[in-house]
Design an enzyme around this catalytic site. Structure first.
Site, PDB file in Angstrom:
ATOM      1  N   ASP A 214     -23.972 -59.414  59.766  1.00 15.50           N
ATOM      2  CA  ASP A 214     -24.775 -59.819  58.748  1.00 15.50           C
ATOM      3  C   ASP A 214     -25.209 -58.383  57.785  1.00 15.50           C
ATOM      4  O   ASP A 214     -24.683 -57.352  58.362  1.00 15.50           O
ATOM      5  CB  ASP A 214     -25.811 -60.420  59.079  1.00 15.50           C
ATOM      6  CG  ASP A 214     -26.500 -59.526  60.357  1.00 15.50           C
ATOM      7  OD1 ASP A 214     -26.201 -59.867  61.290  1.00 15.50           O
ATOM      8  OD2 ASP A 214     -27.350 -58.611  59.844  1.00 15.50           O
ATOM      9  N   ASP A 216     -28.165 -57.584  57.402  1.00 18.24           N
ATOM     10  CA  ASP A 216     -29.644 -57.474  57.678  1.00 18.24           C
ATOM     11  C   ASP A 216     -30.416 -58.064  56.504  1.00 18.24           C
ATOM     12  O   ASP A 216     -30.048 -59.163  56.120  1.00 18.24           O
ATOM     13  CB  ASP A 216     -30.143 -56.099  58.002  1.00 18.24           C
ATOM     14  CG  ASP A 216     -31.413 -55.948  58.837  1.00 18.24           C
ATOM     15  OD1 ASP A 216     -31.544 -56.609  59.764  1.00 18.24           O
ATOM     16  OD2 ASP A 216     -32.307 -55.053  58.503  1.00 18.24           O
TER      17      ASP A 216
HETATM   18  N1  ADE Z   1     -29.513 -57.512  61.545  1.00 20.98           N
HETATM   19  C1  ADE Z   1     -29.418 -57.543  62.906  1.00 20.98           C
HETATM   20  N2  ADE Z   1     -30.550 -56.620  63.368  1.00 20.98           N
HETATM   21  C2  ADE Z   1     -30.655 -56.526  64.779  1.00 20.98           C
HETATM   22  N3  ADE Z   1     -29.699 -57.035  65.492  1.00 20.98           N
HETATM   23  C3  ADE Z   1     -28.576 -57.515  65.002  1.00 20.98           C
HETATM   24  N4  ADE Z   1     -27.495 -58.238  65.818  1.00 20.98           N
HETATM   25  C4  ADE Z   1     -26.976 -58.603  64.687  1.00 20.98           C
HETATM   26  N5  ADE Z   1     -27.414 -58.444  63.467  1.00 20.98           N
HETATM   27  C5  ADE Z   1     -28.545 -57.925  63.835  1.00 20.98           C
END
Ligand code: ADE
Ligand SMILES: CSC[C@H]1O[C@H](OP(=O)(O)O)[C@H](O)[C@@H]1O
Length: 296
Positions: A214, A216
């Site tokens: 992703d 974030d």
């Molecule tokens: N955006 C994110 N923040 C922290 N851990 C994650 N693991 C997968 N995506 C994450």
């Protein structure tokens, strides 16, 4: 427990989110290994792939029941060392803090910023003080082989990247996400610290293949991360992660040349020999076996 490492590779694999079911191994055997540091995340599964021994441990336990802050990182590293593992690789999910590190791609992480706050982060402490070097927390030899294997398995891999480890379990706020970008972090996760620190203290070369799931929450136009988004990417790519391990098995040189990390504790101890606590040393029968030998 052998004091010196084997000249044959024995790779410990710590499987993160989406990989609790493990990797494909021949002659796989499940073994419950106990540790003086408490309960590991679960039993290990040991077996062979292309003639190389691999031992797998699911970081969050069967069915993903253990949250990032409650993983017993010390026990996990201790049991892998106890099993005779020579090197450790981590397969982890991460968020991306960079446009060019897109979901579905991999990052061979080589640096960390540690923002975790509430985890046992050392095998040493009162009674035996030790300071290992962590300037280069990832083993370049192992990481290069891991990245190459991921490419051969069909993955798109970025060489190098800085992983910021947050305490979680919540994902970050947008302000935090942008602050981590300004610090130079490239990817974000919740588990590589203190795991990488502890691997170094246990004289185990460590490398991490981070799978971007992703962006974030730093992108203005997008909603925040949801676990469902993370899992969708992970499930689509779990096959590549498993194929990476198989490709690694096929590419390791026959014999393992020693690494400087195998002797990371050589100059680490500062406590005077006569002041060292025997009870503390006793717990280190696997982690620091090379230094202290077998304990009764
Ligand atoms: N955006 C994110 N923040 C922290 N851990 C994650 N693991 C997968 N995506 C994450
Ligand atoms: C399921 S999203 C958050 C979770 O995923 C990552 O875990 P792992 O590194 O074990 O793959 C991240 O660090 C969080 O723990």
């Amino acid at each position: 427990m052998r004091a010196e490492k084997s000249s044959f590779w024995h790779i410990g694999v710590i499987g993160g989110s989406g990989l609790a079911a493990g990797i494909d191994l021949e002659d796989a055997q499940e073994i419950a290994v106990s540790s003086p540091f408490g309960e590991p995340s679960g039993p290990v599964v040991t077996g062979r792939l292309g003639g190389v021994r691999f031992t797998f441990l699911a970081r969050h336990g069967a069915g993903h029941c253990i949250p990032p802050a409650q993983v017993n990182y010390r026990a996990n590293i201790d049991v892998l060392k106890r099993c005779g593992v020579t090197d450790v690789i981590s397969l982890s999910a991460v968020g991306s803090l960079r446009e060019d590190m897109a979901p579905g791609q991999f990052v061979a992480v080589d640096q960390f910023i540690d923002r975790t706050t509430a985890r046992a982060n050392s095998f040493f402490g009162p009674g035996l003080v030790a300071h290992v070097s962590l300037a280069d927390p990832v083993c370049a030899r192992l990481s290069t082989m891991l990245a190459g294997s991921a490419r051969r398995a069909g993955g798109e891999v970025h060489n190098g990247g800085c992983y910021v480890a947050i305490e979680g379990p919540q994902f970050s706020t947008r302000a935090e996400s942008r602050m981590y970008q300004s610090w130079g972090a490239d990817v974000i996760g919740m588990t590589a610290m203190p795991e990488a620190r502890l691997a170094r203290e246990a004289e185990l070369p460590y490398a991490i293949l981070a799978m971007v799931t992703d962006y974030d929450c730093w992108r203005e136009e997008e909603a925040g991360v949801e676990v469902t988004d993370v899992l969708a990417v992970l499930h689509a790519n779990a096959r590549t992660a498993r194929a990476t391990v198989a490709a690694l098995a096929g590419s390791l040189p026959q014999m393992r040349e020693p690494s400087p990390i195998d002797k990371a504790l050589e100059h680490a101890f500062i406590t005077a020999p006569e002041a060292r606590d025997p009870a503390v040393i006793a717990r280190l029968d696997a982690v620091a076996c090379r230094v202290f030998g077998e304990q009764d």
